[in-house]
Enzyme design. Structure first.
Site, PDB file in Angstrom:
ATOM      1  N   GLY A  12       0.778  -1.256  -0.137  1.00 20.74           N
ATOM      2  CA  GLY A  12       0.061   0.176  -0.075  1.00 20.74           C
ATOM      3  C   GLY A  12       0.737   1.225   0.170  1.00 20.74           C
ATOM      4  N   THR A  13       1.374   1.686  -1.069  1.00 16.94           N
ATOM      5  CA  THR A  13       2.528   2.352  -1.195  1.00 16.94           C
ATOM      6  C   THR A  13       2.785   3.506  -2.142  1.00 16.94           C
ATOM      7  OG1 THR A  13       4.956   2.196  -1.629  1.00 16.94           O
ATOM      8  CG2 THR A  13       3.439   1.085  -2.951  1.00 16.94           C
ATOM      9  N   THR A  14       3.824   4.293  -2.113  1.00 14.10           N
ATOM     10  CA  THR A  14       3.981   5.432  -3.035  1.00 14.10           C
ATOM     11  C   THR A  14       5.634   4.946  -3.395  1.00 14.10           C
ATOM     12  OG1 THR A  14       2.392   7.036  -2.352  1.00 14.10           O
ATOM     13  CG2 THR A  14       4.276   7.665  -3.942  1.00 14.10           C
ATOM     14  N   ASP A  29       7.761   5.853   0.244  1.00 15.29           N
ATOM     15  CA  ASP A  29       7.410   5.989   1.596  1.00 15.29           C
ATOM     16  C   ASP A  29       7.694   4.695   2.807  1.00 15.29           C
ATOM     17  OD1 ASP A  29       5.250   4.298   0.518  1.00 15.29           O
ATOM     18  OD2 ASP A  29       4.173   4.614   2.364  1.00 15.29           O
TER      19      ASP A  29
END
Length: 212
Positions: A12-14, A29
């Site tokens: 669940g990221t950037t 992140d």
């Protein structure tokens, strides 16, 4: 589209990478989430697969870690057999082959970036499904939909190393502000022929964003 298996952890990221003359900047992140639960606040999503080649991972934590470990093994083998470091393209092609051959079983969106003596700084993107792309900059993960317009507007060809670092900080910082699945700190790495320079931007140092 591949979905997570029951109980599987989603990054669940950037994540992002951007080229400059002489190298690349990669950033991510540090939040790993399981549904609405934050499983890890300080994950390192910048994974070293060769001395000057890194990958940024989004999707299933288990899938992307396994793929990165397999690629690292093959790159070490390549170095032993050929007596020289592999190129970023070789590393990206290995990621692409594994992701494409197992596209129905993996949830993995990977950015591969680094420096090699043939090309200099190079960035590749392997989205879910296993295609291979070679953009000037790449963004991925749940937070990328919040910052695609910002990145298209802010990116300029020929940016310096310092400008690319600020570009990455602002982009990931904006994603952290807007995306509930992105958070924690910003981890950056500047990769050049001289090595890898790691940086961490803590929560109280994140670029200021308008939140209404």
């Amino acid at each position: 589209m591949t979905t997570l298996k029951p109980g599987e952890v989603n990054l669940g990221t950037t994540i992002m990478a951007v080229k400059f003359d002489g190298g690349v900047v990669i950033a991510a992140d540090s939040r790993t989430s399981t549904g609405t639960y934050v499983a890890n606040r300080v994950t390192d999503k910048l994974t070293k697969v060769e001395e000057l080649i890194y990958c940024c991972r989004s999707g299933s934590a288990a899938d992307t870690q396994a793929v990165a470990d397999i690629v690292k093994y093959h790159l070490d083998l390549y170095t032993s057999q050929h007596g020289e470091m592999p190129t970023v393209k070789v590393a990206a092609s290995l990621f692409q082959e594994i992701c494409y051959q197992n596209k129905n079983n993996l949830s993995a969106w990977i950015i591969v970036a680094g420096w090699d003596k043939q090309t200099g700084g190079d960035v590749f993107e392997i989205p879910i499904g296993g295609s291979l792309h070679r953009p000037e900059f790449a963004i991925a993960g749940s937070g990328s939909s919040y910052i695609s317009g910002f990145c298209d507007k802010s990116y300029r060809p020929g940016m310096s190393k310092e400008e690319c670092v600020e570009f990455a900080k602002n982009a990931v910082g904006l994603a952290i502000t807007r995306d509930g699945s992105s958070g924690g700190v910003i981890r950056l790495a500047v990769i050049t022929k001289d090595g890898v320079e790691r940086q961490v931007v803590y929560g109280n140092e994140l670029p200021a964003q308008y939140t209404g």
